[in-house]
Design an enzyme around this catalytic site. Structure first.
Site, PDB file in Angstrom:
ATOM      1  CB  CYS A   1      -5.281  12.702  -1.886  1.00 48.26           C
ATOM      2  SG  CYS A   1      -3.828  11.550  -2.152  1.00 48.26           S
TER       3      CYS A   1
ATOM      4  CG  HIS B   1      -8.182  10.319  -0.575  1.00 50.20           C
ATOM      5  ND1 HIS B   1      -8.021  10.013  -2.072  1.00 50.20           N
ATOM      6  CD2 HIS B   1      -7.095   9.996   0.068  1.00 50.20           C
ATOM      7  CE1 HIS B   1      -7.055   9.730  -2.347  1.00 50.20           C
ATOM      8  NE2 HIS B   1      -6.264   9.576  -0.868  1.00 50.20           N
TER       9      HIS B   1
ATOM     10  CG  ASN C   1      -4.556   6.816  -2.637  1.00 52.28           C
ATOM     11  OD1 ASN C   1      -4.916   7.758  -3.339  1.00 52.28           O
ATOM     12  ND2 ASN C   1      -3.795   7.140  -1.426  1.00 52.28           N
TER      13      ASN C   1
HETATM   14  C1  LIG Z   1       0.606   1.534   4.608  1.00 55.06           C
HETATM   15  C2  LIG Z   1      -0.038   1.025   5.411  1.00 55.06           C
HETATM   16  C3  LIG Z   1      -1.129   0.251   4.794  1.00 55.06           C
HETATM   17  C4  LIG Z   1       0.484   0.140   6.647  1.00 55.06           C
HETATM   18  O1  LIG Z   1      -0.324  -0.564   7.484  1.00 55.06           O
HETATM   19  P1  LIG Z   1      -0.268  -0.402   8.962  1.00 55.06           P
HETATM   20  O2  LIG Z   1      -1.024  -1.098   9.595  1.00 55.06           O
HETATM   21  O3  LIG Z   1      -0.014   0.963   9.368  1.00 55.06           O
HETATM   22  O4  LIG Z   1       1.267  -1.253   8.757  1.00 55.06           O
HETATM   23  P2  LIG Z   1       2.838  -0.543   9.672  1.00 55.06           P
HETATM   24  O5  LIG Z   1       3.282   0.666   8.760  1.00 55.06           O
HETATM   25  O6  LIG Z   1       2.568  -0.368  10.985  1.00 55.06           O
HETATM   26  O7  LIG Z   1       3.591  -1.823   9.125  1.00 55.06           O
HETATM   27  C5  LIG Z   1       3.544  -2.800   9.890  1.00 55.06           C
HETATM   28  C6  LIG Z   1       4.408  -4.003   9.224  1.00 55.06           C
HETATM   29  O8  LIG Z   1       3.992  -4.130   8.073  1.00 55.06           O
HETATM   30  C7  LIG Z   1       4.985  -4.159   6.870  1.00 55.06           C
HETATM   31  N1  LIG Z   1       4.216  -4.013   5.539  1.00 55.06           N
HETATM   32  C8  LIG Z   1       4.044  -2.738   5.004  1.00 55.06           C
HETATM   33  N2  LIG Z   1       3.690  -3.005   3.864  1.00 55.06           N
HETATM   34  C9  LIG Z   1       3.481  -4.155   3.615  1.00 55.06           C
HETATM   35  C10 LIG Z   1       3.004  -5.177   2.633  1.00 55.06           C
HETATM   36  N3  LIG Z   1       2.369  -4.720   1.455  1.00 55.06           N
HETATM   37  N4  LIG Z   1       2.833  -6.695   2.779  1.00 55.06           N
HETATM   38  C11 LIG Z   1       3.330  -6.970   4.048  1.00 55.06           C
HETATM   39  N5  LIG Z   1       4.108  -6.191   5.013  1.00 55.06           N
HETATM   40  C12 LIG Z   1       4.030  -4.912   4.896  1.00 55.06           C
HETATM   41  C13 LIG Z   1       5.751  -2.843   7.478  1.00 55.06           C
HETATM   42  O9  LIG Z   1       7.311  -3.215   6.930  1.00 55.06           O
HETATM   43  C14 LIG Z   1       5.811  -3.325   8.821  1.00 55.06           C
HETATM   44  O10 LIG Z   1       6.869  -4.214   9.188  1.00 55.06           O
HETATM   45  P3  LIG Z   1       7.879  -4.236  10.343  1.00 55.06           P
HETATM   46  O11 LIG Z   1       6.955  -4.106  11.618  1.00 55.06           O
HETATM   47  O12 LIG Z   1       8.418  -5.345  10.412  1.00 55.06           O
HETATM   48  O13 LIG Z   1       8.629  -3.098  10.338  1.00 55.06           O
HETATM   49  C15 LIG Z   1      -1.066   2.178   6.549  1.00 55.06           C
HETATM   50  O14 LIG Z   1      -0.093   2.678   7.543  1.00 55.06           O
HETATM   51  C16 LIG Z   1      -1.732   3.099   5.723  1.00 55.06           C
HETATM   52  O15 LIG Z   1      -2.496   2.940   4.974  1.00 55.06           O
HETATM   53  N6  LIG Z   1      -1.392   4.597   5.755  1.00 55.06           N
HETATM   54  C17 LIG Z   1      -1.724   5.610   5.213  1.00 55.06           C
HETATM   55  C18 LIG Z   1      -1.357   5.516   3.924  1.00 55.06           C
HETATM   56  C19 LIG Z   1      -2.011   6.493   2.896  1.00 55.06           C
HETATM   57  O16 LIG Z   1      -3.188   6.609   3.007  1.00 55.06           O
HETATM   58  N7  LIG Z   1      -1.104   7.358   2.073  1.00 55.06           N
HETATM   59  C20 LIG Z   1      -1.572   8.249   1.090  1.00 55.06           C
HETATM   60  C21 LIG Z   1      -2.238   9.482   1.913  1.00 55.06           C
HETATM   61  S1  LIG Z   1      -3.183  10.197   0.666  1.00 55.06           S
END
Ligand SMILES: CC(C)(COP(=O)(O)OP(=O)(O)OC[C@H]1O[C@@H](n2cnc3c(N)ncnc32)[C@H](O)[C@@H]1OP(=O)(O)O)[C@@H](O)C(=O)NCCC(=O)NCCS
Length: 311
Positions: free
Chosen positions: A109, A236, A266
């Site tokens: 990215c 980004h 993304n």
């Molecule tokens: C992926 C992301 C949106 C998850 O949000 P978060 O607030 O961090 O959530 P967590 O990872 O702590 O997960 C919390 C819960 O939500 C759940 N969850 C994940 N995706 C979900 C979805 N689409 N719908 C509902 N629940 C979801 C998880 O399974 C987790 O459940 P659990 O507590 O029972 O294990 C976030 O971490 C994120 O954006 N990270 C960066 C990713 C990124 O930018 N990647 C590309 C880099 S270039």
């Protein structure tokens, strides 16, 4: 004095719009969760990396008023090449009818900012290159597990392209840049050949905010400008909460930030040029404006630059 100027830009998004409701219907997720946790409302799926790159590249070349054969340097930033061999830039080079050199660059990215810095350096090096086309193009839907709610809702497809022309009388395009990588973090976001992306979302989130804020502050300092002097911040487009954390820590308000994430998801290396083009098309940029780019991605890579828009 000599430097490069941006003379054209273009984007390409697949026609197929995928709303949050479509994920809600078949995965354990909700529109509310996706919007609150990511800021994404819809995204586009479809096409090929070369096809989207050609569409965006052709639009950028037309806007620059050039013939494709006048492009003598093509850099395609992508993390989703069409084939293992040859580089996808070969297909794009042939289909557009460019001249000279072409290569792919994969820093995930952060790819578009890396490619911009490389293109500007090559144009300024006096080694024969005059006009560069830098494209970020991705088909992330191909390497995303559509049964995995944690990644399926995030990643999408698209392309953005920018033409840079070297001019003997232009001011430097890039006032400061910072390209970096911490390879010890490669396990938090990766994709094996033939597999799907694996991601530790929370860890990526934490690292992304830290890396991009540090990198952005570094280039502001190197360029000798304050956040107040940045006309447009183009981060980004990964997660609205990451963008919010960045703008808050950098002291740049949302009205000076380019955001397309709600409609694109993304798109990795395509996200910054798509956001830049949307802002330019909306008349948000004037000659001499300073733009701050900041991206991060698998690697973990990061890249920031302060760039001068126009003459
Ligand atoms: C992926 C992301 C949106 C998850 O949000 P978060 O607030 O961090 O959530 P967590 O990872 O702590 O997960 C919390 C819960 O939500 C759940 N969850 C994940 N995706 C979900 C979805 N689409 N719908 C509902 N629940 C979801 C998880 O399974 C987790 O459940 P659990 O507590 O029972 O294990 C976030 O971490 C994120 O954006 N990270 C960066 C990713 C990124 O930018 N990647 C590309 C880099 S270039």
């Amino acid at each position: 004095m000599s430097g490069s100027v941006i003379t054209g830009w273009g984007t390409a998004l697949p026609e197929k719009v995928v709303t949050n409701a479509e994920f809600e219907a078949r995965l354990e997720t909700t529109d509310t969760w996706i919007v609150e946790r990511t800021g994404i409302h819809e995204r586009r799926f479809g096409g090929t990396t070369s096809g989207l790159a050609v569409e965006a590249g052709a639009a950028a070349i037309t806007m620059a008023g050039l013939a494709p054969s006048e492009i003598d340097l093509l850099i395609l930033a992508t993390t989703t090449p069409d084939k293992a061999i040859p580089a996808t830039s070969s297909t794009v080079h042939a289909q557009l009818g460019c001249s000279g050199a072409a290569f792919d660059l994969n820093t995930a990215c952060a790819g578009y900012v890396y490619a911009t810095v490389v293109a500007d350096a090559m144009l300024g090096a006096g080694i024969g290159f005059k006009r560069a086309l830098v494209i970020g193009s991705e088909t992330l839907s191909v390497i995303t597990d559509m049964e995995d709610r944690a990644t399926a809702v995030l990643f999408a497809d698209g392309a953005g392209a920018v033409v840079f022309e070297h001019r003997d009388d232009a001011q430097p395009l890039i006032l400061a840049s910072d390209l970096g990588l911490d390879g010890s973090l490669l396990s938090i976001l990766y994709c094996d050949h033939g597999g799907f992306m694996k991601m530790e979302g929370r860890e990526v989130f934490r690292r992304a905010v830290r890396a991009t804020v540090e990198s952005a502050l570094k280039v502001l300092d190197q360029a000798g400008v304050t956040a107040d002097e940045i006309a447009l911040f183009v981060p980004h487009q990964a997660n609205q909460r990451i963008i919010d954390a960045m703008t808050q820590r950098l002291g740049i308000p949302q009205d000076r930030t380019a955001i397309v994430l709600d409609k694109t998801g993304n798109t990795s290396s395509a996200s910054i040029p798509i956001a830049l083009a949307a802002a330019a098309d909306a008349g948000r940029l004037s000659d001499g404006d300073l733009i701050l780019f900041s991206g991060f991605g698998a690697g973990m890579t990061w890249a920031s630059a302060v760039v001068r828009w126009g003459q």
